[in-house]
Design a protein around this motif. Structure first.
Motif, mmCIF file in Angstrom:
data_model
loop_
_atom_site.group_PDB
_atom_site.id
_atom_site.type_symbol
_atom_site.label_atom_id
_atom_site.label_comp_id
_atom_site.label_asym_id
_atom_site.label_seq_id
_atom_site.Cartn_x
_atom_site.Cartn_y
_atom_site.Cartn_z
ATOM 1 N N GLY A 97 24.659 11.822 59.620
ATOM 2 C CA GLY A 97 24.178 12.369 58.356
ATOM 3 C C GLY A 97 23.890 13.867 58.384
ATOM 4 N N PHE A 98 24.036 14.457 59.558
ATOM 5 C CA PHE A 98 23.576 15.834 59.766
ATOM 6 C C PHE A 98 24.117 16.823 58.731
ATOM 7 C CE2 PHE A 98 23.626 20.033 61.739
ATOM 8 C CZ PHE A 98 22.296 20.158 62.099
ATOM 9 N N SER A 99 25.446 16.783 58.518
ATOM 10 C CA SER A 99 26.037 17.816 57.643
ATOM 11 C C SER A 99 25.599 17.613 56.195
ATOM 12 C CB SER A 99 27.557 17.804 57.753
ATOM 13 O OG SER A 99 28.068 16.591 57.249
ATOM 14 N N LEU A 100 25.361 16.343 55.806
ATOM 15 C CA LEU A 100 24.903 16.087 54.434
ATOM 16 C C LEU A 100 23.481 16.600 54.256
ATOM 17 C CD1 LEU A 100 26.309 12.514 53.667
ATOM 18 C CD2 LEU A 100 27.314 14.756 53.162
ATOM 19 N N LYS A 101 22.658 16.403 55.296
ATOM 20 C CA LYS A 101 21.288 16.891 55.231
ATOM 21 C C LYS A 101 21.280 18.415 55.108
ATOM 22 C CE LYS A 101 16.778 16.012 57.170
ATOM 23 N NZ LYS A 101 15.964 15.359 58.187
ATOM 24 N N GLN A 102 22.159 19.063 55.893
ATOM 25 C CA GLN A 102 22.289 20.522 55.819
ATOM 26 C C GLN A 102 22.639 20.984 54.410
ATOM 27 O OE1 GLN A 102 20.987 21.366 58.875
ATOM 28 N NE2 GLN A 102 22.617 22.836 59.286
ATOM 29 N N ARG A 103 23.448 20.165 53.721
ATOM 30 C CA ARG A 103 23.897 20.520 52.375
ATOM 31 C C ARG A 103 22.883 20.124 51.304
ATOM 32 N NH1 ARG A 103 30.376 19.671 52.410
ATOM 33 N NH2 ARG A 103 30.706 20.458 54.505
ATOM 34 N N GLY A 104 21.764 19.567 51.744
ATOM 35 C CA GLY A 104 20.716 19.244 50.790
ATOM 36 C C GLY A 104 20.957 17.978 49.991
ATOM 37 N N VAL A 105 21.792 17.083 50.497
ATOM 38 C CA VAL A 105 22.044 15.818 49.810
ATOM 39 C C VAL A 105 20.786 14.941 49.897
ATOM 40 C CG1 VAL A 105 23.469 13.724 49.853
ATOM 41 C CG2 VAL A 105 24.509 15.955 50.319
ATOM 42 N N ALA A 106 20.492 14.195 48.833
ATOM 43 C CA ALA A 106 19.287 13.364 48.785
ATOM 44 C C ALA A 106 19.357 12.225 49.797
ATOM 45 C CB ALA A 106 19.108 12.791 47.376
ATOM 46 N N LYS A 107 18.194 11.852 50.344
ATOM 47 C CA LYS A 107 18.120 10.855 51.423
ATOM 48 C C LYS A 107 18.824 9.529 51.118
ATOM 49 C CE LYS A 107 14.171 11.998 54.326
ATOM 50 N NZ LYS A 107 12.916 11.471 54.882
ATOM 51 N N PRO A 108 18.586 8.926 49.933
ATOM 52 C CA PRO A 108 19.247 7.635 49.693
ATOM 53 C C PRO A 108 20.771 7.760 49.713
ATOM 54 C CG PRO A 108 17.558 8.078 48.034
ATOM 55 C CD PRO A 108 17.718 9.325 48.821
ATOM 56 N N GLU A 109 21.269 8.875 49.188
ATOM 57 C CA GLU A 109 22.711 9.100 49.190
ATOM 58 C C GLU A 109 23.215 9.285 50.629
ATOM 59 O OE1 GLU A 109 24.946 8.764 47.077
ATOM 60 O OE2 GLU A 109 26.664 9.850 47.942
ATOM 61 N N ILE A 110 22.436 10.000 51.458
ATOM 62 C CA ILE A 110 22.819 10.167 52.866
ATOM 63 C C ILE A 110 22.897 8.795 53.538
ATOM 64 C CG2 ILE A 110 22.125 11.059 55.123
ATOM 65 C CD1 ILE A 110 20.885 13.466 53.736
ATOM 66 N N ALA A 111 21.879 7.972 53.301
ATOM 67 C CA ALA A 111 21.851 6.642 53.923
ATOM 68 C C ALA A 111 23.075 5.823 53.528
ATOM 69 C CB ALA A 111 20.556 5.924 53.534
ATOM 70 N N THR A 112 23.459 5.886 52.247
ATOM 71 C CA THR A 112 24.642 5.154 51.767
ATOM 72 C C THR A 112 25.911 5.652 52.451
ATOM 73 O OG1 THR A 112 23.593 4.895 49.611
ATOM 74 C CG2 THR A 112 25.979 4.554 49.700
#
Ligand code: ADP
Ligand code: ADP
Length: 225
Positions: A97-112
């Protein structure tokens, strides 16, 4: 997938010309391999497509857009290295999930998205483990999941299987090939292993001393079976 077009790309290190006016068109959705001996310029070419190396001459376009001067993080490209390069202090899910977190994607979306990527590489149960608790093949699957999490139109792989033993390597070749078929994106794969290139690719670019010597399908290169 997106096209990748290299035109007269040159890369020098001091007086040494590592890549010599290389031109090549990779089709959208194609699986292409760069095959050649050590020092022939495979990695340098891949790194220029990724944006980690800058050409001294020529141009590189991805999806019809000139990216010659665009930095790596703005090229929207996935990349897998030989040594996995996973973060040891993050869990498998956090690594992916690292790159999504860097891009500021919301947690539930990262988990999905992490779940989807874990399923794609058939490691659905491993999200809470740490990288060092996994085998080499599993770690490389995590690295692949991390690279495809943001749905890149292009995935670059630099000798991703060379640290694995022969049997695992052959399993992973088929797995990567299936992943290519499922995702339908453009794969660029660097290897010095002829068999690997022939088994996996739609076309093989045979490199020698900074040039593409031959560019053909496996059947055309070494004769249809
Ligand atoms: P390959 O991936 O086919 O093994 P490389 O692209 O790594 O080949 O290297 C191509 C040539 O460029 C080699 O001769 C290598 O020594 C040289 N080279 C690559 N990177 C550098 C660098 N940072 N400095 C000097 N020479 C380099
Ligand atoms: P929760 O505890 O609610 O599950 P987390 O922050 O642990 O929330 O994880 C949510 C998602 O964010 C995870 O799936 C993971 O992919 C990602 N994530 C969490 N921590 C990190 C981190 N340090 N670096 C990168 N990604 C992370």
């Amino acid at each position: 997938g997106e096209t990748i077009v290299l035109k007269n790309v040159t890369r020098r290190y001091g007086n040494f010309t590592a890549i010599d006016r290389l031109s090549l068109q990779v089709e959208a959705g194609e699986f292409i391999s760069f095959l050649g001996p050590s020092g022939s310029g495979k990695s340098t070419t891949l790194m220029m497509i990724a944006g980690f190396e800058t050409p001294d001459g020529g141009s590189i376009a991805i999806g019809g857009r000139d990216v010659t001067a665009v930095p790596p993080y703005r090229r929207n490209i996935g990349m897998v290295f030989q040594n996995y390069a996973l973060f040891p202090h993050l869990t498998v899910a956090e690594n992916i999930g690292f790159s999504l977190k860097q891009r500021g994607v919301a947690k539930p979306e990262i988990a999905t998205q992490v779940r989807r990527a874990l399923d794609l590489v058939r490691l659905g149960e491993y999200g809470t483990r740490y990288p060092q608790q996994l085998s080499g093949g599993q770690q490389q699957r995590i690295a692949i999941a991390r690279a495809i999490i943001f749905n890149p139109p292009v995935l670059l792989m630099d000798e991703p299987l060379s640290a694995l033993d022969k049997q695992l390597r052959e399993e992973m070749q088929l797995e990567i090939k299936h992943l290519h078929q499922r995702l339908g994106i453009t794969f660029v794969y660097v290897t010095h292993d002829q068999r690997e290139a022939l088994v996996m690719s739609d076309r093989v670019a045979v490199m020698d001393r900074g040039k593409v010597e031959q560019l053909a399908s496996p059947a055309d290169l070494y004769g249809a079976p």
